[in-house]
Write a protein that holds these residues in place. Structure first.
Motif, PDB file in Angstrom:
ATOM      1  N   ALA A   1     100.540  45.637  26.547  1.00 17.04           N
ATOM      2  CA  ALA A   1      99.406  46.015  27.194  1.00 17.04           C
ATOM      3  C   ALA A   1      98.026  46.408  26.676  1.00 17.04           C
ATOM      4  O   ALA A   1      97.140  46.047  27.083  1.00 17.04           O
ATOM      5  CB  ALA A   1     100.022  47.388  28.116  1.00 17.04           C
ATOM      6  N   MET A   2      98.294  46.722  25.309  1.00 16.71           N
ATOM      7  CA  MET A   2      97.007  47.093  24.605  1.00 16.71           C
ATOM      8  C   MET A   2      96.368  45.785  24.254  1.00 16.71           C
ATOM      9  O   MET A   2      95.141  45.866  24.429  1.00 16.71           O
ATOM     10  CB  MET A   2      97.713  47.823  23.106  1.00 16.71           C
ATOM     11  CG  MET A   2      98.075  49.263  23.448  1.00 16.71           C
ATOM     12  SD  MET A   2      98.593  50.048  21.876  1.00 16.71           S
ATOM     13  CE  MET A   2      97.305  50.088  21.215  1.00 16.71           C
ATOM     14  N   LYS A   3      97.198  44.692  24.013  1.00 19.28           N
ATOM     15  CA  LYS A   3      96.502  43.324  23.648  1.00 19.28           C
ATOM     16  C   LYS A   3      95.759  42.916  24.945  1.00 19.28           C
ATOM     17  O   LYS A   3      94.693  42.655  24.762  1.00 19.28           O
ATOM     18  CB  LYS A   3      97.478  42.227  23.544  1.00 19.28           C
ATOM     19  CG  LYS A   3      97.019  40.962  23.406  1.00 19.28           C
ATOM     20  CD  LYS A   3      97.986  39.937  23.050  1.00 19.28           C
ATOM     21  CE  LYS A   3      97.344  38.358  23.127  1.00 19.28           C
ATOM     22  NZ  LYS A   3      97.022  38.176  21.830  1.00 19.28           N
ATOM     23  N   GLN A   4      96.291  43.202  26.091  1.00 17.73           N
ATOM     24  CA  GLN A   4      95.568  42.645  27.360  1.00 17.73           C
ATOM     25  C   GLN A   4      94.342  43.358  27.633  1.00 17.73           C
ATOM     26  O   GLN A   4      93.330  43.182  28.187  1.00 17.73           O
ATOM     27  CB  GLN A   4      96.560  42.753  28.545  1.00 17.73           C
ATOM     28  CG  GLN A   4      97.924  41.826  28.431  1.00 17.73           C
ATOM     29  CD  GLN A   4      97.649  40.193  28.045  1.00 17.73           C
ATOM     30  OE1 GLN A   4      96.745  39.863  28.716  1.00 17.73           O
ATOM     31  NE2 GLN A   4      97.989  40.043  27.187  1.00 17.73           N
TER      32      GLN A   4
ATOM     33  N   ALA B   1      95.591  31.999  21.860  1.00 14.01           N
ATOM     34  CA  ALA B   1      96.906  31.056  22.157  1.00 14.01           C
ATOM     35  C   ALA B   1      98.117  31.651  22.768  1.00 14.01           C
ATOM     36  O   ALA B   1      98.842  30.969  23.318  1.00 14.01           O
ATOM     37  CB  ALA B   1      97.161  30.000  20.992  1.00 14.01           C
ATOM     38  N   VAL B   2      98.183  32.904  22.392  1.00 13.58           N
ATOM     39  CA  VAL B   2      99.586  33.747  22.808  1.00 13.58           C
ATOM     40  C   VAL B   2      99.370  34.874  23.595  1.00 13.58           C
ATOM     41  O   VAL B   2      98.041  35.535  23.301  1.00 13.58           O
ATOM     42  CB  VAL B   2     100.315  33.769  21.425  1.00 13.58           C
ATOM     43  CG1 VAL B   2     100.871  32.951  20.688  1.00 13.58           C
ATOM     44  CG2 VAL B   2      99.878  34.686  20.588  1.00 13.58           C
ATOM     45  N   SER B   3     100.199  35.409  24.338  1.00  8.86           N
ATOM     46  CA  SER B   3     100.221  36.626  24.986  1.00  8.86           C
ATOM     47  C   SER B   3     100.794  37.695  24.425  1.00  8.86           C
ATOM     48  O   SER B   3     100.703  38.876  24.817  1.00  8.86           O
ATOM     49  CB  SER B   3     100.735  36.321  26.395  1.00  8.86           C
ATOM     50  OG  SER B   3     102.124  36.056  26.327  1.00  8.86           O
ATOM     51  N   ILE B   4     101.317  37.662  23.341  1.00 11.22           N
ATOM     52  CA  ILE B   4     101.931  38.796  22.455  1.00 11.22           C
ATOM     53  C   ILE B   4     100.969  39.106  21.428  1.00 11.22           C
ATOM     54  O   ILE B   4     100.186  38.452  20.964  1.00 11.22           O
ATOM     55  CB  ILE B   4     103.088  38.549  21.893  1.00 11.22           C
ATOM     56  CG1 ILE B   4     103.064  37.098  20.998  1.00 11.22           C
ATOM     57  CG2 ILE B   4     104.320  38.129  22.925  1.00 11.22           C
ATOM     58  CD1 ILE B   4     104.229  36.749  20.236  1.00 11.22           C
TER      59      ILE B   4
ATOM     60  N   GLY C   1      91.789  40.684   9.825  1.00 15.85           N
ATOM     61  CA  GLY C   1      90.264  41.303  10.190  1.00 15.85           C
ATOM     62  C   GLY C   1      90.251  41.853  11.688  1.00 15.85           C
ATOM     63  O   GLY C   1      91.257  41.653  12.257  1.00 15.85           O
ATOM     64  N   PRO C   2      88.894  42.241  12.069  1.00 16.68           N
ATOM     65  CA  PRO C   2      89.037  43.011  13.341  1.00 16.68           C
ATOM     66  C   PRO C   2      89.123  41.771  14.496  1.00 16.68           C
ATOM     67  O   PRO C   2      89.038  42.205  15.852  1.00 16.68           O
ATOM     68  CB  PRO C   2      87.290  43.312  13.550  1.00 16.68           C
ATOM     69  CG  PRO C   2      86.736  42.780  12.445  1.00 16.68           C
ATOM     70  CD  PRO C   2      87.642  42.465  11.256  1.00 16.68           C
ATOM     71  N   TRP C   3      89.182  40.695  14.396  1.00 14.31           N
ATOM     72  CA  TRP C   3      89.475  39.486  15.115  1.00 14.31           C
ATOM     73  C   TRP C   3      90.855  39.484  15.603  1.00 14.31           C
ATOM     74  O   TRP C   3      91.260  38.849  16.782  1.00 14.31           O
ATOM     75  CB  TRP C   3      89.263  38.044  14.541  1.00 14.31           C
ATOM     76  CG  TRP C   3      89.953  37.721  13.376  1.00 14.31           C
ATOM     77  CD1 TRP C   3      91.236  37.408  12.767  1.00 14.31           C
ATOM     78  CD2 TRP C   3      89.250  37.991  11.899  1.00 14.31           C
ATOM     79  NE1 TRP C   3      91.229  37.214  11.457  1.00 14.31           N
ATOM     80  CE2 TRP C   3      90.295  37.568  10.826  1.00 14.31           C
ATOM     81  CE3 TRP C   3      87.908  38.412  11.419  1.00 14.31           C
ATOM     82  CZ2 TRP C   3      89.980  37.771   9.521  1.00 14.31           C
ATOM     83  CZ3 TRP C   3      87.756  38.393  10.220  1.00 14.31           C
ATOM     84  CH2 TRP C   3      88.629  38.329   9.073  1.00 14.31           C
ATOM     85  N   LEU C   4      91.725  40.154  15.048  1.00 13.22           N
ATOM     86  CA  LEU C   4      93.184  40.128  15.242  1.00 13.22           C
ATOM     87  C   LEU C   4      93.480  41.568  16.474  1.00 13.22           C
ATOM     88  O   LEU C   4      92.497  42.127  16.710  1.00 13.22           O
ATOM     89  CB  LEU C   4      94.003  40.434  14.212  1.00 13.22           C
ATOM     90  CG  LEU C   4      94.137  39.442  13.139  1.00 13.22           C
ATOM     91  CD1 LEU C   4      95.016  39.824  11.770  1.00 13.22           C
ATOM     92  CD2 LEU C   4      94.665  38.054  13.604  1.00 13.22           C
ATOM     93  N   ASP C   5      94.601  41.535  16.913  1.00  8.29           N
ATOM     94  CA  ASP C   5      94.705  42.542  17.812  1.00  8.29           C
ATOM     95  C   ASP C   5      94.953  43.630  17.418  1.00  8.29           C
ATOM     96  O   ASP C   5      95.127  44.786  18.094  1.00  8.29           O
ATOM     97  CB  ASP C   5      96.171  42.241  18.894  1.00  8.29           C
ATOM     98  CG  ASP C   5      95.880  40.911  19.796  1.00  8.29           C
ATOM     99  OD1 ASP C   5      94.775  40.677  20.209  1.00  8.29           O
ATOM    100  OD2 ASP C   5      96.627  40.103  19.698  1.00  8.29           O
TER     101      ASP C   5
ATOM    102  N   ALA D   1     109.891  36.228  20.203  1.00  7.58           N
ATOM    103  CA  ALA D   1     109.137  37.287  19.296  1.00  7.58           C
ATOM    104  C   ALA D   1     108.260  38.132  20.159  1.00  7.58           C
ATOM    105  O   ALA D   1     107.573  37.589  21.311  1.00  7.58           O
ATOM    106  CB  ALA D   1     108.214  36.667  18.207  1.00  7.58           C
ATOM    107  N   VAL D   2     108.217  39.391  20.000  1.00  2.00           N
ATOM    108  CA  VAL D   2     107.382  40.336  20.676  1.00  2.00           C
ATOM    109  C   VAL D   2     106.166  40.595  20.299  1.00  2.00           C
ATOM    110  O   VAL D   2     105.194  41.157  20.843  1.00  2.00           O
ATOM    111  CB  VAL D   2     108.316  41.510  21.103  1.00  2.00           C
ATOM    112  CG1 VAL D   2     109.492  41.418  21.819  1.00  2.00           C
ATOM    113  CG2 VAL D   2     108.467  42.255  19.760  1.00  2.00           C
TER     114      VAL D   2
END
Length: 270
Positions: A9-12, A196-199, A208-212, A177-178
């Motif tokens: 949910a944090m990613k979303q 590209a992925v929802s996880i 870097g800051p481009w990641l979740d 994978a979660v």
């Protein structure tokens, strides 16, 4: 307490996940009290804490000992434990993961080089064991890319391999994978994989800051290694200097015949 659905949910919601690597009870307690979402037991404990020369030296039994200490220290964060080199590559991933769940109580198992073993990721997922899949230029796969482990932290996934790593990420998500640990993602390939992925896609060195979210070894964040005594460190503290000065002061008191701080006081002690 953090849960896997909360991470997703944090990613979303565009919120960053925090993952600290810890190898002992007290560091795990501190990371947990800071509010880390994940406390990860990294297989580089042998190199970074015990003086081993290569991360492939660490054994599964050694990882169990370290993971148990960390598990005792964590109450709210998810606990993830790395597979050392061996169980995944030899087809023994499921029994190894079961031991980590039963004997340690981990919430996630992290598989380095998981993109080459999607069937194993799927087996663990079917068994109800959440997988934190690591891919990219990693400690266990750096030689595959012609990079010595000692230079891996300076590497970056080539931009021209974007399609390949996006495909790997989708393969891992499809296998169940979660979360993903994309090592040495770089500012071009990293965002493409995140999109590209929802996880959640987290990363350690080369991220870097481009990641979740980010993964950082607590010891590195705190400058807790002997090299930090001799050079400026790009860290949030210099625990090596603090430890050095504290131990030097203790040694001075001992040599001078003074009572040491925190010692049991006896009658007549000065």
């Amino acid at each position: 307490m953090t849960t896997i659905p909360q991470l997703q949910a944090m990613k979303q919601a565009g919120e960053k996940s925090v993952c600290f690597v810890a190898w002992d009870y007290h560091m795990a307690r501190i990371a947990d009290r800071v509010g880390a979402d994940i406390v990860s037991v990294g297989d580089t404990v042998g190199v970074n804490l015990w003086g081993q020369s290569n991360p492939l030296e660490i054994t599964f039994d050694e990882m169990l000992i370290v993971a148990k200490a960390v598990r005792r220290g964590v109450r709210d964060a998810l606990v993830s434990c790395d597979f050392p080199f061996g169980p995944l590559q030899s087809g023994d991933a499921l029994p190894a993961a079961i031991r980590l769940v039963k004997e340690v109580g981990v919430d996630l198992v992290k598989l380095d080089g998981a993109a080459d073993f999607p069937d194993e990721v799927e087996r663990l997922t079917r068994a109800g064991i959440p997988v934190f899949a690591q891919f990219g230029i990693t400690p266990q796969t750096s030689l595959k890319y012609g990079i010595e482990y000692s230079a891996a932290h300076q590497a970056q996934v080539p931009d021209e391999m974007t399609d390949e790593f996006v495909a790997q990420a989708k393969r891992l998500e499809g296998a169940g994978a979660v979360a993903l640990n994309f090592t040495n993602s770089g500012p071009v390939v990293g965002p493409a994989v995140v999109e590209a992925v929802s996880i959640p896609v987290l990363g350690g060195f080369g991220g870097g800051p481009w990641l979740d979210g980010r993964i950082r070894m607590a010891n590195v964040a705190l400058g807790y290694n002997e090299k930090s005594l001799d050079s400026e460190v790009d860290a949030y503290a210099n625990m090596a200097r603090i430890a050095h000065d504290g131990l030097a002061a203790c040694a001075e008191d001992i040599r001078a015949g003074r009572q040491i701080r925190g010692g049991v006081r006896t009658s007549g002690a000065s």
